[in-house]
Design an enzyme around this catalytic site. Structure first.
Site, PDB file in Angstrom:
ATOM      1  N   HIS C  60     -12.289  -5.082  -1.468  1.00 14.24           N
ATOM      2  CA  HIS C  60     -11.030  -4.930  -0.799  1.00 14.24           C
ATOM      3  C   HIS C  60     -11.093  -5.269   0.765  1.00 14.24           C
ATOM      4  O   HIS C  60     -10.202  -4.941   1.625  1.00 14.24           O
ATOM      5  CB  HIS C  60     -10.334  -3.486  -0.802  1.00 14.24           C
ATOM      6  CG  HIS C  60     -10.603  -2.849  -2.157  1.00 14.24           C
ATOM      7  ND1 HIS C  60      -9.861  -3.518  -3.115  1.00 14.24           N
ATOM      8  CD2 HIS C  60     -11.071  -1.911  -2.944  1.00 14.24           C
ATOM      9  CE1 HIS C  60      -9.892  -2.822  -4.504  1.00 14.24           C
ATOM     10  NE2 HIS C  60     -10.748  -1.823  -4.172  1.00 14.24           N
ATOM     11  N   HIS C 220      -6.811  -3.784  -8.076  1.00 20.58           N
ATOM     12  CA  HIS C 220      -7.959  -3.856  -8.630  1.00 20.58           C
ATOM     13  C   HIS C 220      -7.916  -4.904 -10.146  1.00 20.58           C
ATOM     14  O   HIS C 220      -8.698  -4.780 -11.091  1.00 20.58           O
ATOM     15  CB  HIS C 220      -8.974  -2.700  -9.462  1.00 20.58           C
ATOM     16  CG  HIS C 220      -8.863  -1.776  -8.412  1.00 20.58           C
ATOM     17  ND1 HIS C 220      -8.162  -0.831  -7.640  1.00 20.58           N
ATOM     18  CD2 HIS C 220     -10.011  -1.332  -7.641  1.00 20.58           C
ATOM     19  CE1 HIS C 220      -8.604   0.142  -7.035  1.00 20.58           C
ATOM     20  NE2 HIS C 220     -10.041  -0.401  -6.727  1.00 20.58           N
TER      21      HIS C 220
END
Ligand SMILES: Nc1ncnc2c1ncn2[C@@H]1O[C@H](COP(=O)(O)OP(=O)(O)O)[C@@H](O)[C@H]1O
Ligand SMILES: Nc1ncnc2c1ncn2[C@@H]1O[C@H](COP(=O)(O)OP(=O)(O)O)[C@@H](O)[C@H]1O
Ligand SMILES: [Mg+2]
Ligand SMILES: [Mg+2]
Ligand SMILES: [Mg+2]
Ligand SMILES: [Mg+2]
Lengths: 333, 203, 333, 203
Positions: C60, C220
């Site tokens: 991320h 995700h």
């Protein structure tokens, strides 16, 4: 099927982007009345200061307009996607930014940009404003002759040095000398992993099959020096670093600034993996790292890939690279 | 039958439609040796030139000048200064006349060639649009029939396949530019073809 | 054919990335001895200060470790790609950063993270260190019940507010209250245009055909609320803004902070095009924009797409958002 | 024939190989309802557990504890705490013995179920790995044959297709989770199958 993009009409992409930029960064940037393609720093331009005006095609964001701000460029002329701006925006930007001490145009060395900015310089001369030009030519993969090379991600260091010189109120001769010096000591080489696609066509601009990479590809998708199977990151870095180090000819103990740049679609995780190897190679070469930038600094729309830039520092360049700047998309100090 | 300002407006209109139709093909050619946008530049340029010329009054020169400005400001890029200079030179030849003999379109083609050459500082053989403009201009000045001028431009464009680029964006390709057409030469041959239709009296 | 990535061994990606980060940012970050997956701010942690410790899976970036620095988080615990860190890195990070005034763990609300950080809190308790937890739950597409929502890009504003509170030496109770308050006033919704692929598999994690988009997809690749044909940017923004504005329930004249975030592969040009419409919509709603962030702030590896976050400001949050911070990948003030 | 520490080492070794072989299939299942990494977590976890157990000395409990720590520290994620807790609970049942009757593996399965349930705070029917562990544990405690325990786990995993996720990463899918297997339940059924081979005396 058109490529996946979050845009509206492809022909409106640049103007809509500019609207979004002005909405996001009103404290940093403004657009002069009647100059839809000139972006000027709110702080920075001032009487007696050389105006640094940069520019080029769109699609490389944050290059160019992200580097407009106090301590860096005073204004930018904005072209269509991958197209040099016409002379008028360059004239608009120069007139809005100039403080009576002359204008330095800096941009990447591309035929179109040279023609348009040269026309802009002629127009400025007619207005009594002195304009000089320094082309960036850092892409070592693009030509054996330095003067014929393309300007790519090294722009950020080269502009930064020149912008700091101008911010220090140095005269046009000095700012120009420093800009040439910074350019001469900056080398970049990149690798593409996918084609970009233009907002107007939404088709891959060229064909780069999955499993392949192109070393030395330009930031507009201009073919590079070599195409071959995609290699592990460390091998890619080694090929690029071998070329950069050979070109740079630095002595052990010298110091460099490093930029590991995303061409657009390559995320930070991959860039930092590249940087791990870059740092190893510099260490092995006995070179010190003064500063490392990692991220999207000079992109090629949605192209996957990365470039590595080294600026071979000396005391003067170190001071200028350390000089503070405050731009909408780049801050330092 | 003279070539009037209305004829010039019609010519610009046809060029705009032509470039719009050829946009994607020209982009694809540019993708192989350049940055993939030549069709966009030519479409935007000719559409803007057409709009400017359609909205302009005055002599042939006034219209050419309006077209030059329209093209340049819409496009920039390499094509912008090259075509803007070409149109300005064409305007000088046409002069402040409301109409001219159709045969003067031969001088127009030559003037456009001169404009491209002057602005681009290229020579024939460097794999640029000049490789279409130059043989066309020579044929036009030599009195060739319109079809022969068109053919000269097309052959010139085709010949760029065998050239190694020596200027412009594809210069850095070296030998890798061999075998590919220069997109600017291909679009130039189309522009020349449409001018030759007018020379023939067909538009 | 494996997806196009500049990596070496996929299993080594996180550790190599960390090496590259530590090489690039030695002035900002360090790694405590024997704590390979804890990253600590060089400046920031100090006696008497609540330690803000954030963390979560990798992939991320710049979330989480890019937000470690003076004025923001004191340390981060780093997990494998898309995997909560185990308890030990969280314990390591907390012990390295704590200054005797307690630890606040903040991370996105995911089952795995909750289990691992809860175990870390128990271990810290055994060491006599008080640890509290505030989960971020800004993804309004992920659940109707606020407490069950995922934490996504809004993290940057929420962490920023809590980090500023801690930097101002407020006690643990206050920092926790502010963190909850900041979370409660932050809403995000995203849209995915392509799948990401994990470095270990180098295969698309899910199937999203060209021509389609998924609204509300998680960072995700967790499926979202709706899949449909890819729409023009303005329509996508409108769908997201309708949902955000309805959720937020702000009154005309209120002010917001805006984040237009890239999920990884979407470049700045597209983000700014989105922001042009975001700004229009806020203007129509009578809401003032206090600050706009645009760029990759919370990514999902190489996923194409974007998210929009609004933080509904009040005086307290405005002050905290304006508080300076100096992190390796995020600076303000 | 008792279940010795060597047998336990062999079991962890087989689990590591099994998860490595199933990695991509489990990732694909997780891609449909989660974040696509379940196979990676299970492989990394079991490989690390195997390495830790292989390098450990002591009782069955010592080995289970080493496996728990190895799995947890290599993985984190959801699987890490769940399997770490499961192994710790299994270790408590096995106790400080160098070996135990094979039939005690029934209590091991039940203890692992308890560990998963306690750590995850899930109940059967929520579409998690518990939907494999729970029926397997019930079957094991009820004295079912090893094959029947394996089948109970597999049926339990299969039944997650008809469940709407009520916890974990796929909870937010709502009805969109219907029709998909829960990846953690599928991998749990594999783990249970290998434990049942040992219960049968085959490993
Ligand atoms: N110096 C030059 N002289 C003549 N023609 C040139 C020159 N440089 C480029 N060109 C022409 O311009 C064409 C490319 O135009 P275009 O794609 O619109 O611009 P850009 O290269 O800026 O993307 C080339 O195919 C070539 O024919
Ligand atoms: N609270 C819980 N209780 C039991 N099992 C759970 C719980 N949360 C998740 N799981 C299981 O974990 C699996 C996902 O594991 P994994 O993919 O390794 O972790 P993550 O969700 O963090 O990516 C799910 O398929 C589910 O079986
Ligand atoms: Mg171009
Ligand atoms: Mg081009
Ligand atoms: Mg995960
Ligand atoms: Mg998962």
């Amino acid at each position: 099927m058109p490529t996946q993009k979050l845009i509206n009409d492809g022909n409106a992409a640049v103007d809509e982007m500019l609207a979004g930029i002005l909405a996001a960064h009103p404290d940093h940037l403004f657009r002069p009345a009647d100059a839809p393609r000139a972006i000027v720093a709110r702080h920075g331009p001032r009487p007696g200061k050389v105006a640094l005006v940069i520019g080029g095609g769109s699609g490389h964001e944050p290059t160019f307009l992200g580097f407009v701000g106090k301590g860096l460029a005073d204004a930018a002329a904005i072209g269509n996607v991958f197209a040099s701006p016409p002379p008028q925006p360059a004239v608009d930007a120069a007139l809005a930014a100039q403080g009576g001490a002359g204008v330095l145009f800096m941009y990447g060395n591309y035929a179109g940009d040279v023609m348009n900015f040269d026309m802009a310089s002629e127009l400025l001369e007619m207005e009594g404003v002195e304009a000089r030009t320094v082309l960036t030519t850092d892409d070592i993969a693009s030509h054996t002759d330095r003067a014929k090379r393309r300007g790519v991600a090294g722009n950020v260091f080269i502009f930064k040095a020149a912008g700091a010189a101008a911010d220090l109120m140095l005269p046009l001769d000095e700012v120009e000398r420093i800009a040439r010096h910074a350019n001469a000591r900056t080398c970049t080489m990149g690798v593409a992993l996918s084609s970009c696609s233009l907002p107007q066509t939404r088709r891959p601009s060229f064909d780069l099959p999955v499993g392949e990479m192109e070393i030395g590809m330009g930031i507009h998708g201009e073919p590079g020096v070599r195409r071959g199977p995609l290699r592990p990151a460390d091998e890619v870095v080694d090929e690029i670093m071998d070329a950069l180090l050979a070109e740079m000819g630095a002595a052990r103990g010298d110091r460099v600034a490093v930029l590991v740049n995303s061409l657009g679609a390559t995320p930070l995780m991959e860039l930092y993996i590249l940087n791990a190897r870059v740092a190893q190679r510099l260490d092995q070469a006995g070179l010190g790292v003064h500063r490392t930038l990692v991220g999207p600094y000079c992109t090629s729309l949605d192209m996957a890939g990365a470039s590595i830039t080294l600026m071979h520092l000396d005391d003067e360049l170190t001071r200028l690279i350390d000089h503070p700047c405050d731009c909408a998309m780049f801050r330092h100090g | 039958m003279e070539f009037t300002t209305d004829d010039l407006k019609a010519l610009f209109h046809r060029l705009a439609a032509r470039m719009a139709a050829e946009r994607d093909a020209l982009c694809a050619l540019d993708g192989l040796v350049g940055d993939g946008d030549h069709g966009i530049a030519m479409e935007q340029g000719m559409v803007a030139a057409d709009a400017a010329v359609a909205g302009a009054d005055g002599s042939l020169q006034d219209l050419f000048n309006a077209g030059a400005k329209g093209f340049l400001n819409a496009v920039g890029a390499s094509s912008g200064p090259l075509y803007a200079t070409a149109f300005l030179r064409a305007g000088k030849v046409a002069g402040p006349r409301p109409a001219m003999p159709r045969d003067d379109l031969r001088q127009i083609i030559a003037a456009m060639r001169d404009g491209v050459a002057q602005r681009g500082k290229a020579a024939p053989g460097m794999k640029t649009m000049l490789d279409a403009w130059h043989p066309a201009a020579e044929a036009a000045l030599g009195g060739a029939a319109p079809d022969a001028i068109t053919a000269a431009a097309r052959d010139g464009a085709e010949a760029t396949r065998t050239m190694v680029a020596a200027i412009g964006r594809s210069e850095r390709l070296g030998a890798r530019s061999l075998g590919h057409l220069d997109p600017g030469a291909v679009s130039a041959a189309m522009v020349i073809e449409d001018i030759c239709r007018a020379l023939r009296g067909q538009g």
